[in-house]
Every structure is written in C-alpha cells, then in structure tokens.
Write a protein that holds these residues in place. Structure first.
Motif, PDB file in Angstrom:
ATOM      1  N   ARG A 383       0.700  -1.218  -0.033  1.00  0.00           N
ATOM      2  CA  ARG A 383      -0.046   0.075   0.001  1.00  0.00           C
ATOM      3  C   ARG A 383       0.915   1.226   0.011  1.00  0.00           C
ATOM      4  O   ARG A 383       2.200   1.116   0.254  1.00  0.00           O
ATOM      5  CB  ARG A 383      -0.917  -0.071   1.137  1.00  0.00           C
ATOM      6  CG  ARG A 383      -2.128  -0.858   1.079  1.00  0.00           C
ATOM      7  CD  ARG A 383      -3.146  -0.672   2.234  1.00  0.00           C
ATOM      8  NE  ARG A 383      -3.389   0.759   2.328  1.00  0.00           N
ATOM      9  CZ  ARG A 383      -4.354   1.583   1.497  1.00  0.00           C
ATOM     10  NH1 ARG A 383      -5.058   1.025   0.712  1.00  0.00           N
ATOM     11  NH2 ARG A 383      -4.690   2.721   1.977  1.00  0.00           N
ATOM     12  N   PRO A 384       0.331   2.368  -0.518  1.00  0.00           N
ATOM     13  CA  PRO A 384       0.963   3.509  -0.475  1.00  0.00           C
ATOM     14  C   PRO A 384       1.726   4.173   0.878  1.00  0.00           C
ATOM     15  O   PRO A 384       0.905   3.695   1.679  1.00  0.00           O
ATOM     16  CB  PRO A 384      -0.165   4.602  -0.851  1.00  0.00           C
ATOM     17  CG  PRO A 384      -1.118   3.847  -1.628  1.00  0.00           C
ATOM     18  CD  PRO A 384      -1.105   2.477  -0.907  1.00  0.00           C
ATOM     19  N   ASN A 410       3.153   1.258  -2.898  1.00  0.00           N
ATOM     20  CA  ASN A 410       2.278   1.857  -3.873  1.00  0.00           C
ATOM     21  C   ASN A 410       2.312   1.158  -5.163  1.00  0.00           C
ATOM     22  O   ASN A 410       2.114   1.698  -6.292  1.00  0.00           O
ATOM     23  CB  ASN A 410       2.229   3.433  -4.054  1.00  0.00           C
ATOM     24  CG  ASN A 410       1.029   3.763  -4.650  1.00  0.00           C
ATOM     25  OD1 ASN A 410      -0.001   3.044  -4.858  1.00  0.00           O
ATOM     26  ND2 ASN A 410       1.295   5.035  -5.486  1.00  0.00           N
ATOM     27  N   TYR A 436       2.068   0.442 -10.646  1.00  0.00           N
ATOM     28  CA  TYR A 436       2.369   1.274  -9.497  1.00  0.00           C
ATOM     29  C   TYR A 436       1.909   2.703 -10.023  1.00  0.00           C
ATOM     30  O   TYR A 436       1.832   3.239 -11.066  1.00  0.00           O
ATOM     31  CB  TYR A 436       3.732   1.155  -8.947  1.00  0.00           C
ATOM     32  CG  TYR A 436       4.839   1.547  -9.898  1.00  0.00           C
ATOM     33  CD1 TYR A 436       5.319   2.836 -10.003  1.00  0.00           C
ATOM     34  CD2 TYR A 436       5.471   0.817 -10.893  1.00  0.00           C
ATOM     35  CE1 TYR A 436       6.314   3.426 -10.931  1.00  0.00           C
ATOM     36  CE2 TYR A 436       6.588   1.092 -11.725  1.00  0.00           C
ATOM     37  CZ  TYR A 436       7.206   2.458 -11.611  1.00  0.00           C
ATOM     38  OH  TYR A 436       7.970   2.824 -12.629  1.00  0.00           O
ATOM     39  N   HIS A 448       4.917   6.037  -3.470  1.00  0.00           N
ATOM     40  CA  HIS A 448       5.614   5.272  -4.181  1.00  0.00           C
ATOM     41  C   HIS A 448       7.060   5.490  -3.758  1.00  0.00           C
ATOM     42  O   HIS A 448       7.697   4.255  -3.452  1.00  0.00           O
ATOM     43  CB  HIS A 448       5.417   5.487  -5.599  1.00  0.00           C
ATOM     44  CG  HIS A 448       6.609   4.671  -6.435  1.00  0.00           C
ATOM     45  ND1 HIS A 448       6.669   3.406  -6.438  1.00  0.00           N
ATOM     46  CD2 HIS A 448       7.680   5.105  -7.249  1.00  0.00           C
ATOM     47  CE1 HIS A 448       7.374   2.764  -7.180  1.00  0.00           C
ATOM     48  NE2 HIS A 448       8.099   3.786  -7.755  1.00  0.00           N
ATOM     49  N   ASN A 463      -6.739   6.629  -0.325  1.00  0.00           N
ATOM     50  CA  ASN A 463      -5.474   6.300  -0.940  1.00  0.00           C
ATOM     51  C   ASN A 463      -5.534   5.050  -1.204  1.00  0.00           C
ATOM     52  O   ASN A 463      -5.786   3.992  -0.362  1.00  0.00           O
ATOM     53  CB  ASN A 463      -4.380   6.552   0.391  1.00  0.00           C
ATOM     54  CG  ASN A 463      -4.218   8.122   0.529  1.00  0.00           C
ATOM     55  OD1 ASN A 463      -3.583   8.866  -0.346  1.00  0.00           O
ATOM     56  ND2 ASN A 463      -4.752   8.500   1.623  1.00  0.00           N
ATOM     57  N   ILE A 465      -3.919   1.601  -3.689  1.00  0.00           N
ATOM     58  CA  ILE A 465      -2.649   0.943  -4.475  1.00  0.00           C
ATOM     59  C   ILE A 465      -2.829   1.596  -5.930  1.00  0.00           C
ATOM     60  O   ILE A 465      -3.760   1.196  -6.567  1.00  0.00           O
ATOM     61  CB  ILE A 465      -2.452  -0.621  -4.417  1.00  0.00           C
ATOM     62  CG1 ILE A 465      -2.083  -0.842  -2.938  1.00  0.00           C
ATOM     63  CG2 ILE A 465      -1.465  -0.896  -5.480  1.00  0.00           C
ATOM     64  CD1 ILE A 465      -2.040  -2.418  -2.843  1.00  0.00           C
TER      65      ILE A 465
END
Length: 529
Positions: A383-384, A410, A436, A448, A463, A465
């Motif tokens: 995840r981010p 991300n 990504y 990222h 937020n 991915i």
C-alpha cells in the motif's frame, strides 16, 4: 593484505585444534542449492538467510579416473587454492565477472569488468569464516544508468565514481561473515553483508537487494522452534548536506533491531512472526543518540519497549508462513503491518496510514516429473506510504535502497521464474509485471517513493494502490549458462532481457538488452524493477 592476515590467523588457530578425525566443510546455502531444503521430507527452517550447513561431500576433491593437468583441475574441478586438513579447511578463489552487451535504448554498448576474490574457511564444525572483495567498472543499460545517477549507487553493490569521462562507473563492495556455533542450540554470526527473511523471490520483511551493512545475529534452536535476534547499522545516503558539513563523520547512520520467531508446527506447516525497530543515530541537528541499549532486549515484539521510551522510532511487525502442499510443492506468504488501526482498515475509506504489504507465492520442484525443472510464482502488493517515515533518518531504507522491495511502495506485482539444470547446463526464465502509482514531480508524494516523508501526503482518505501516475512495468529475461567450475560457480553465460515502462508522462519506453560473459558469483543482483 587483509585477506592474507585472516588466512594466517586461521591456519595458526587450526594448528592449535585438537580434533583427531577429518572434519567436514561448513558452507553457506545460496539461491542455487537451497532447493534441497524444500525437497527434504523433514521441515527445515528456510526463512532467515544466509543459512550455513555441513557439507560432507566437499571434504575432499573426488578422485578423477583420468589424470588431469593442474590448469585443467583449477579451471574445472577445484578451488584456486585449497588447504584441506583433519582440523580445518581453507578455500581461496578468484571471482571474475566479465560481460559485454548491447542495449537497444540509446544504442548503448554495455560492459562490466569485475575482479573479485573470496576466502572461505572453517575450523572444525564450530567456526566458519568468509570474506570477499570486488573491484568493478561498468557501463549499464539506460534505465539502470539513470537509476544509478539519481541514487548515487549501483543496485546492491556500492557508491559510484565516474569512469571513462562520466560514461561509465567505478565502484567496489565487500562482504564478510564470521560464524560460531558452540552447540546445536546456538549460533552467533557477525557480518558485513545482507540478510533475507522469507521463502520467496522477493521479501517484504527484509530483503538482500541493498548494499552491505554491519550486523550481529544470534540464532537459537530448541526443538521445532528457531528464534533469531539481529542488530544492524544502516546509512542514510540522502543526508548529503550533513556529510558535507561534517565530512569526518560521514553520512548519517541509523540502527535497526530485528526479531524473527520461526515455528515448525509440523512437517508441512511453518509459521513465523517478525518485528523490527529503526531508530536514528543522530537527529537532524546533529545531536548524537548512538546505539540505544534498551533495544538489546532479545525478546520479540518491542513495540511496548519502543513506546515506553517515549520515542517515535519506526516499528514494523509481520508474519511469514510456508506450507508443503505436495511433496514437491510449497506455498508461502508474508504480511507486514507498518501502521494498523482496525477502525480505519475495515472502514474502507483508504486512510493514508493504512500501511500494509502482503505476499503469496509457490515453489514447485521437478515439474512434470522432469528432474531439476523448477517453477516459482509470486504475487506482491504494498500500500502507499508503507516503509516511509517522517525523515530518511528513520525510514526503512539503507544506502538509498529499500530494505524490502526494490519498487518501494504503492504497487502490485506478479512474477514467474522457471529454472532447469542438466549436468553443467543451467537455464533460467523470468517474467514480471507490475503496476504502480508514480509521482508527477519531486514534490508530490503519492506514496511510491519511500524516501519522501509521509507527512507530505496530499489526501487523508481515498488512498489506494496505484494512485498517482499509473505506470505499467513489464520485465522478461532468459538466461543460459554452462558451469565450468561448480566450486566457485565459474560459468559462461548469455542472457536476453526485455523491459517496457509505460505511463502518461513518459509514454512507452522499451529496451532490449543482451549480455554475454564469463561470470563467477553466488550472489544474485536484482535489476528487474
């Protein structure tokens, strides 16, 4: 000279040993031979690497019915220098890596000129020592060249100096390891190198993709449980301003403590629990903190200790598992929690601090009943903002590279790797696809780039991915090699790689990379990003 001193010391210690029987050789498993641990009917601890093992087959050079010349034996059968004794073993090898290639993007001629040397030695079955050094000059494909110039590091290998009027790079790196096993319950290892936690090609917990670092590792074995505590020192190479002002102190340092509990539940299932804490050696004002002795506590799950110190050190927890689904097929996976609030995770609103990563994969050996035909498949998602922190002084990074996945955060990734061995022939094929979310500029942070502070996130919620500049990455590589000398993996190797990167800013970039060379190494470098 340094290596010569070590060899002399080893030989002197060996003469003082009192062993009467001829002793086996202690060697580390590597990515070429670790498959045997998964094929064994018993369940081994395979997650924390490097793993040392006793190799009785390597005690003495096997007799060849045909009398060979010294040159032939050294090129194809033996170590360059061998000292085998009833009390000790010492092996010294020259490790070349000479490559020439072509990269279609920019019509670049690529090359690599590496001269390395390695010393491996054991005294009895309790001491093992290894040290290696590599001097390199190289010119890389365009995408790697840009990465190296941006991050001031060759992936996994070393800081750079311009070479050949800035068209190539000069760099070096070293690794060392000293292991002591007083009994079957305990191993103490001090090293300068890399570690890896997991059963996959990638690790989301701790990977071996980065430059060497000093560490101390204690491993205890009791029944079907293995417990490892490790302390390490990392460098924040982003702190260039500090390095310029205090050149005698070098870059900012940061410390890490890692705990990993591996439990063989039965002959099929293994469960592992992991935690880590990263803390800075000094704050941004240069005030020294140094090694925090409260983290010498070797007990797992230090979040409470870290919290009781009143600090905001960077803590992660995670889990690892493997399950032998079939005699020759194992599935594995990982879960990492960087931040975790149940209310936000199950709220489904995409809170920015829902920082987690997960992995699921399989290893299958002797596919279709073809001996040494192996297949591995793997899915990774991060995840981010995972692994990032308020500052690079404390994020999950060493020498400008992630301690986990080379893509940072991300992203989602799926990959497959097939290998085949026949006598001294070796073939490998890999295909990797990743999606990504990149950043449109250096100031924007969609999660990222883990070197950017997570305090710069633009949105509190929403937020997911892949947010940001949607980027697709496809990488495929095929390699064929003929192993000339298995003792130090000397081989003639040819490879062809294709890489395509596509997003709305740069459009589609495609590169075709061919390499041919004489290589000798056991370590794997990761250029598939």
């Amino acid at each position: 000279m340094k290596h010569l001193v070590w060899v002399t010391a080893i030989l002197l210690l060996a003469r003082a040993a009192s062993a009467q029987e001829k002793l086996p050789v202690i060697l580390p498993y590597n990515h070429m031979n670790i498959r045997e641990l998964y094929l064994d009917s018993s369940n081994h601890h395979t997650a924390f690497k490097p793993i040392l093992h006793v190799d009785t087959s390597a005690m003495y050079t096997q007799e060849d019915p045909v009398k060979r010349s010294l040159l032939y034996r050294k090129l194809f059968q033996e170590h360059l220098l061998e000292f085998r004794n009833k009390e000790y073993n010492v092996f010294i090898d020259f490790l070349p890596d000479f490559q020439i290639g072509k990269s279609r993007e920019g019509n670049r001629t690529t090359w690599l000129n590496t001269r390395g040397a390695i010393i491996q030695a054991n005294i009895g079955t309790k001491f093992y020592f290894e040290s290696s050094f590599y001097e390199n000059q190289g010119k890389f494909p365009y995408y790697l060249d840009q990465y190296i110039r941006k991050n001031d590091i060759v992936p996994g290998q070393g800081a750079i100096k311009d070479y050949s009027e800035g068209k190539a790079f000069d760099y070096n790196y070293a690794n060392a390891l000293l292991s002591y096993t007083p009994n079957k319950y305990l191993n103490v290892t001090a090293g300068y190198g890399q570690n890896f936690i997991g059963d996959g090609y990638r690790s989301l917990i701790l990977s071996d993709i980065q430059f060497s670092y000093p560490y101390l590792r204690l491993t205890g074995n009791l029944g079907n449980v293995q417990y490892t505590a490790m302390w390490a020192q990392f460098m924040d190479k982003h702190s260039k301003d500090f390095a310029a002002a205090y050149s005698d102190l070098g870059y900012y340092k940061k410390w890490g403590v890692f705990h990993f509990l591996d439990w063989n539940v039965n002959k099929r299932l293994t469960l592992g629990l992991f935690d880590a804490v990263i803390w800075p050696d000094a704050d941004s004002s240069g005030r020294k903190r140094g090694f925090d002795w409260s983290y010498m506590n070797p007990i797992i799950f230090l979040r409470s200790a870290e919290f009781s110190e009143g600090s905001s050190d960077n803590a992660l927890v995670g889990a690892n598992f493997k399950y032998k689904l079939l005699p020759k097929t194992t599935i594995y996976g990982q879960l990492v929690l960087d931040e975790f609030k149940i209310k936000e995770v199950f709220g489904g609103k995409g809170w920015w601090a829902n920082k987690q990563s997960w992995q699921l994969g399989f290893r299958s050996f002797d596919l279709f009943k073809v001996k040494n035909l192996d297949l591995q498949g793997e899915y990774n998602a991060v995840r981010p903002y995972t692994y990032s922190y308020k500052s690079t002084l404390i994020n999950y990074e060493h020498y400008n590279q992630s301690l986990a996945h080379p893509l940072g955060a991300n992203f989602q990734e799926v990959l497959g790797i097939a290998t085949y061995r026949y006598k001294r022939w070796y073939g490998r094929g890999e295909i990797m696809y990743a999606k990504y979310g990149d950043d449109p500029d250096t100031k924007t942070n969609f999660g990222h780039d883990i070197s950017k502070p997570y305090t710069t996130h633009p949105n509190e919620y929403g937020n997911w991915i892949g947010q940001g500049i949607k980027t697709n990455l496809l990488y495929a590589q095929g390699t064929v090699a003929y192993v000339l000398n298995p003792k130090y993996n000397l081989r003639v190797e040819a490879s062809l790689a294709a890489r395509r990167l596509k997003n709305d800013i740069t459009g589609s970039k495609t590169d075709l990379i061919f390499n041919f060379g004489l290589r000798s190494s056991f370590r794997q470098f990761y250029y598939d990003f």
